[in-house]
Design a protein around this motif. Structure first.
Motif, PDB file in Angstrom:
ATOM      1  N   LEU A  70       0.819  -1.217   0.000  1.00 58.52           N
ATOM      2  CA  LEU A  70       0.000   0.000   0.000  1.00 58.52           C
ATOM      3  C   LEU A  70       0.857   1.274   0.000  1.00 58.52           C
ATOM      4  O   LEU A  70       1.932   1.321   0.602  1.00 58.52           O
ATOM      5  N   LEU A 105       3.496   2.677   2.843  1.00 55.08           N
ATOM      6  CA  LEU A 105       2.827   2.214   4.055  1.00 55.08           C
ATOM      7  C   LEU A 105       3.198   0.759   4.335  1.00 55.08           C
ATOM      8  O   LEU A 105       3.413  -0.027   3.415  1.00 55.08           O
ATOM      9  N   ALA A 106       3.228   0.410   5.611  1.00 54.11           N
ATOM     10  CA  ALA A 106       3.491  -0.973   6.005  1.00 54.11           C
ATOM     11  C   ALA A 106       2.406  -1.406   6.993  1.00 54.11           C
ATOM     12  O   ALA A 106       1.599  -0.597   7.456  1.00 54.11           O
ATOM     13  N   ARG A 107       2.408  -2.715   7.292  1.00 55.32           N
ATOM     14  CA  ARG A 107       1.412  -3.219   8.245  1.00 55.32           C
ATOM     15  C   ARG A 107       1.701  -2.646   9.620  1.00 55.32           C
ATOM     16  O   ARG A 107       2.841  -2.604  10.072  1.00 55.32           O
ATOM     17  N   HIS A 108       0.653  -2.179  10.300  1.00 55.78           N
ATOM     18  CA  HIS A 108       0.816  -1.671  11.653  1.00 55.78           C
ATOM     19  C   HIS A 108       0.570  -2.817  12.629  1.00 55.78           C
ATOM     20  O   HIS A 108      -0.419  -3.548  12.475  1.00 55.78           O
ATOM     21  N   PRO A 109       1.422  -2.949  13.653  1.00 59.14           N
ATOM     22  CA  PRO A 109       1.271  -4.101  14.555  1.00 59.14           C
ATOM     23  C   PRO A 109      -0.024  -4.093  15.358  1.00 59.14           C
ATOM     24  O   PRO A 109      -0.431  -5.140  15.868  1.00 59.14           O
ATOM     25  N   SER A 110      -0.674  -2.933  15.453  1.00 56.85           N
ATOM     26  CA  SER A 110      -1.931  -2.888  16.196  1.00 56.85           C
ATOM     27  C   SER A 110      -3.149  -3.038  15.281  1.00 56.85           C
ATOM     28  O   SER A 110      -4.287  -3.078  15.778  1.00 56.85           O
ATOM     29  N   SER A 111      -2.932  -3.128  13.977  1.00 59.75           N
ATOM     30  CA  SER A 111      -4.071  -3.246  13.065  1.00 59.75           C
ATOM     31  C   SER A 111      -4.715  -4.615  13.229  1.00 59.75           C
ATOM     32  O   SER A 111      -4.025  -5.624  13.375  1.00 59.75           O
ATOM     33  N   ILE A 112      -6.045  -4.645  13.181  1.00 59.68           N
ATOM     34  CA  ILE A 112      -6.733  -5.934  13.343  1.00 59.68           C
ATOM     35  C   ILE A 112      -6.979  -6.590  11.989  1.00 59.68           C
ATOM     36  O   ILE A 112      -7.538  -7.664  11.912  1.00 59.68           O
ATOM     37  N   ARG A 113      -6.570  -5.932  10.933  1.00 58.65           N
ATOM     38  CA  ARG A 113      -6.829  -6.518   9.604  1.00 58.65           C
ATOM     39  C   ARG A 113      -5.710  -7.474   9.192  1.00 58.65           C
ATOM     40  O   ARG A 113      -4.552  -7.209   9.414  1.00 58.65           O
TER      41      ARG A 113
END
Lengths: 92, 92, 92, 92, 92, 92, 92, 92, 92, 92
Positions: free
Chosen positions: B2, B84-92
């Motif tokens: 993303l 953008l990278a994956r955020h460790p708090s994202s629930i997706r």
């Protein structure tokens, strides 16, 4: 009603690690609760930075401020809020 | 993978209106084709500005540049790209 | 729901004066109609600049963008929008 | 005579909480006294920030500086002052 | 009531020289009239720039805006206004 | 030879109050001595800020630097110096 | 008395080449005359830019402004002037 | 000796397309000649922008300026040059 | 090969004065050694600031970085380096 | 897939030297391991600054963020990431 929010985190270097971990754990729990409630629709890490871009879906400016100012990391963050509107070319 | 992209449009004031309309129509068609293909995942108007925040989902930097530089409005826009990278708090 | 908006006007120097006057007259009428409707709550000139600070009271981001992008001077202005919330010390 | 003032608060992280609460309580009382006196006409929280936009109605620059520099939070704030004038399209 | 004003002049390169001279002559006459009236207290060239720093003494923000927006060069200038107050160490 | 100088003061929050008062007292005495000598011609508070705009009249750059770097608050200030020249429209 | 001056040249793209050459030739002659007179002590190209850093040695701010505003390229340049003083570690 | 150079291209919208194509073709040929000579070591498009980041390997500042100012697109570009040195952790 | 370097010094307020004096003494000795060696060609104080503009004459980028990063004040300074080339109008 | 990364290091002045040395040693080992693996393709010191420009070759944004956020100096650095694409004039 959507808002893009950029959050930059600046933890003081002399904060004890246990305190930092405790704040981050509360931040994560709070964030996931808001995500599950559909208020915090997107949460992306900015590559190379201790920062994120998020999209919130709220009913009012007041609701958004209440959510943001309740973030456990709020005292240690710089936030930028951008109001978003429907784009005429969006297919959604 | 993303990317957040901010696009600000600056059409010259002396561009004939018919030409402007034709470019915007091609921009809209191209944008909707990319949205339907899942490449242009989000497209939001920035309130009060002739500008948008978009999220693209692409396989590579090269693919993103090809998409952006093919925008009919590209010669009249200023673009800012944020990986953008994956955020460790994202629930997706 | 309140928003502070700063508007800076940049009319091209080669715009015919009659055209400029006609746009400004439409801007004034449109602005006063919105003021009377309670949408455009405040309108202040910034001293020494062809610019203003305004406060809008709207129901949604979409409504605000519709109002702003319909301003006759919109193609000749730079706008900055700031979302406002209730301040806990406000007596209103 | 109206002035728009933006105030950004930066409390040191190591200020004892009791001291911070005491300063904020004095700030609130002082602010509400000025609001009731008609000097501090508007006070809005900026969404997502420990900051506000305010409008003051004073008789002179000196009066405004006296008011602002007497704010209990003054040593911990960055202030920006913008002089406002009557806008020819305002209906007020 | 004093204000510091910085004025930067940007005349279009394609303005006919006679027109430029005529505007500058009117600017000079208007400026000197205001200086003699005590309103435009100081006028200094900024070294190396087509710009000046000036100090105005006026009764209100409205009076200052009226003076500045009536400058013949106003449509070709960028202005920055700073409100000044009495300094406690000043001997005047 | 005139120079406009903007001075912004940033005293550390943990400076003992007695020390701060002592520095400010020396600053005031030094400033008034220079004003009486005709070197520090003007001294204005910037409304809402712990800052001032000043005009100095000196014989050389070296003299100005000696004056400024001898200010008791110099280690706690940010200074910006702008060289001024005679303006052709000035009546003085 | 020394001043560092940065000059950035912005010639309009539609200026006829003969006119540009004529202005540049006059600029070069004027610059070399001032260099030979010891007023324009140094003249360095900034790598990759149509710009220079120069050091002038003048008797006053007024003399510097007269020199700079007489540059044939003056209407097409942005200038930044920095006053220099003797450095206590300099061996000169 | 290495330098990082960022180049942003701003072609005027009213440049005839044939002229633009001719300049770009010369730019490409010149660039590839310098790449083959080992002077222009790297050339990367910045995603989403009509701009590039390049690395040059030259013997002197003068050689670099000669190369850059000879670019056919030089009059239409903004360049930023950063001098690079060997990094103590580099394995090369 | 010449480079313009701007150095801004920011000594922490809580550095013991003896330590500050010792660093400055070493800085001065080192600077004068480099000046006598012809490497540090010019050293000028910026009026009103704890900063200087300097010109270095070195054989390579690596040599310049070695010189600058060996400055005793290096950990407390912000440096900006600008590569200079021969100017075609310079008479030197 | 290439990315240009600028890293600026800001070690707190009160960090014990042994701790700083230990972090830098780990940073160097980690950096050289990534260079040998072909992920960290280039590493250049910026002349005069405690900073570097680097080029990374990674498979995804997530991989790049994992690499960067694992840098031992990451908590003490400001990073800027720029996505790069193939340039049509590149001969590689």
């Amino acid at each position: 009603m959507l808002f893009l929010v950029r959050m930059d985190v600046h933890l003081p270097h002399d904060m004890p690690q246990a305190q930092a971990e405790e704040i981050k754990a509360r931040e994560k729990a709070y964030s996931q609760e808001l995500q599950r409630a559909g208020k915090w629709q997107q949460l992306h890490r900015i590559v190379g930075e201790y920062a994120n871009y998020s999209v919130f879906d709220v009913d009012s400016n007041d609701e958004l401020h209440t959510i943001l100012s309740s973030l456990p990391l709020f005292p240690y963050m710089t936030l930028q809020v951008t109001a978003l509107a429907r784009h005429p070319s969006s297919i959604r």
